[in-house]
Scaffold this active site. Structure first.
Site, PDB file in Angstrom:
ATOM      1  CD  GLU A  12       3.759   3.764  10.294  1.00  0.00           C
ATOM      2  OE1 GLU A  12       3.443   2.767  10.951  1.00  0.00           O
ATOM      3  OE2 GLU A  12       4.916   4.152  10.162  1.00  0.00           O
ATOM      4  CD  GLN A 102       9.786  -1.784   3.984  1.00  0.00           C
ATOM      5  OE1 GLN A 102       9.714  -0.977   4.906  1.00  0.00           O
ATOM      6  NE2 GLN A 102       8.727  -2.404   3.518  1.00  0.00           N
ATOM      7  CG  LEU A 313       4.002  -1.289  -5.878  1.00  0.00           C
ATOM      8  CD1 LEU A 313       5.306  -1.972  -5.500  1.00  0.00           C
ATOM      9  CD2 LEU A 313       3.584  -1.689  -7.291  1.00  0.00           C
ATOM     10  CD  GLN A 316       6.943  -2.208   0.412  1.00  0.00           C
ATOM     11  OE1 GLN A 316       8.108  -2.584   0.416  1.00  0.00           O
ATOM     12  NE2 GLN A 316       6.202  -2.189   1.493  1.00  0.00           N
ATOM     13  CG  HIS A 336       2.919   2.045   6.398  1.00  0.00           C
ATOM     14  ND1 HIS A 336       1.919   1.323   6.977  1.00  0.00           N
ATOM     15  CD2 HIS A 336       4.046   1.689   7.064  1.00  0.00           C
ATOM     16  CE1 HIS A 336       2.406   0.550   7.932  1.00  0.00           C
ATOM     17  NE2 HIS A 336       3.696   0.764   8.012  1.00  0.00           N
TER      18      HIS A 336
END
Length: 364
Positions: A12, A102, A313, A316, A336
């Site tokens: 990305e 993050q 999610l 993550q 991602h």
């Protein structure tokens, strides 16, 4: 020590590559150099929220950074040891607090007991809203450390000014081991991530929020009512709260979460959570009812997928999967997610198997 080289245009091509690299660099103590930072964005290079994370790490540890400037397309980072009391961070814009976290949360989870605050955007575009982060992301991280997340003030675009306070109490310390490999072997006893199947839908909860200047128009209540109306036939209890808070910019949003039991059980397990989430931010000219409707429709789509992990999610959780192993199944595999996998493997070696057709990600 060899310096890992990363290409920021991978996948990305956004800031995710840098954020994940900073996190794994602090954990493994492996330095890295990243080029083509955010090359695929309309305004490439480092922005304030990325620099805030680098600055936090440099000021709170013996780490060093070269190229940490606004607009820079390259950065070299040499991780060091954490210092004493942590200094707070002010992103200085409406830059996302959850994106900032993050970069720093994962290494802090295994470093020491600590508390700090971050000022910036809590509910801004292209990032996980604070409520979703607290209620649908952090429950998975709390399996490995005690994390207290307190939303003190909401910050909407463009001024930001939101404040979040965090306290972290590790369950296992990296410093207690002579090598990262020894730490990892012991840490994995805390358990793997298991999100390939889901049980019964137990409840749907959510929070609708708005800046105090919108209270007279009952924006938060209208968002909540519209979402609840669409979700009334989900077959479980639906509870969506409404709240207002002083903020430096006008804004609103809503986050809704579906809580599932583990397969074979009828109750939600806080130690092995299964949570699907959806969120939408308000926009000037968009009716509050439309905001609530869109959030509910996004969640209904996730519920109908049959998956135990929503697509956002899944992104993550890649760092946790890399460290602790396990399996997740999402409706789709995002760019991602692929970027996170590539960065994790640059630091840890080959760890993942991805079945894009089935939406399954396995970590060894």
């Amino acid at each position: 020590m060899e310096v890992i080289t990363l290409d920021g245009s991978l996948g990305e091509g956004g800031g995710q590559i840098l954020r994940t690299a900073l996190s794994f660099s602090m954990l493994t103590k492996k330095p890295f150099r990243i080029v083509n930072i955010r090359k695929n964005r309309t305004e490439p290079g480092l922005k304030a929220q990325h620099l805030a994370a680098v600055d936090f790490l440099v000021k709170n540890s013996s780490s060093k950074a070269i190229g940490a400037e606004i607009g820079s397309s390259e950065l070299s980072f040499f991780p060091g040891e954490w210092k004493g009391i942590l200094r707070n961070s002010d992103i200085g814009t409406a830059g996302s607090i959850t994106l900032f976290l993050q970069s720093v949360l994962l290494p802090l989870m295994f470093s020491k007991k600590c508390s700090f605050s971050v000022t910036g955007g809590t509910d801004v575009a292209w990032s996980v809203p604070a409520s979703t982060f607290s209620e649908a992301v952090l429950p998975f991280f709390r399996k490995y450390a005690k994390i207290d997340f307190r939303l003190i003030k909401r910050g909407y675009y463009p001024k930001g000014g939101g404040v979040v306070e965090l306290s972290i109490l590790p369950k296992i310390l990296l410093s207690d081991f002579s090598s990262f490999e020894e730490f990892l072997e012991e840490a994995r006893k805390l358990g793997r991530i298991k999100l390939s199947e889901r049980g019964l839908l137990v409840a749907i909860r959510g929070e609708s929020h708005a800046s105090a200047d919108l209270q007279g128009k009952k924006v938060a209540e209208r968002q909540a009512s519209a979402a609840a109306l669409e979700l009334k036939d989900a077959g479980c209890h639906v509870e969506i709260s409404s709240s207002y808070s002083p903020s430096e910019s006008t804004g609103s949003g809503i986050s809704v979460y579906a809580l599932y039991s583990q397969p074979g059980s009828s109750e939600f397990d806080v130690n092995q959570p299964i949570i699907l989430a959806s969120d939408v931010l308000g926009e000037r000219g968009k009716p509050a009812e439309r905001v609530g409707f869109q959030a509910s429709q996004k969640l209904i789509s996730e519920l109908s997928s049959g998956c135990a992990c929503d697509s956002l999610l899944a992104d993550q959780l890649i760092p946790l999967l890399a460290l602790f192993g396990g399996e997740i199944r999402a409706e789709r595999i995002s760019e991602h997610l692929k970027s996170n996998v590539a960065v994790a493997e640059a630091f840890l070696g080959k760890h993942f198997e991805i079945d894009e057709k089935e939406g399954i990600v396995r970590a060894l």
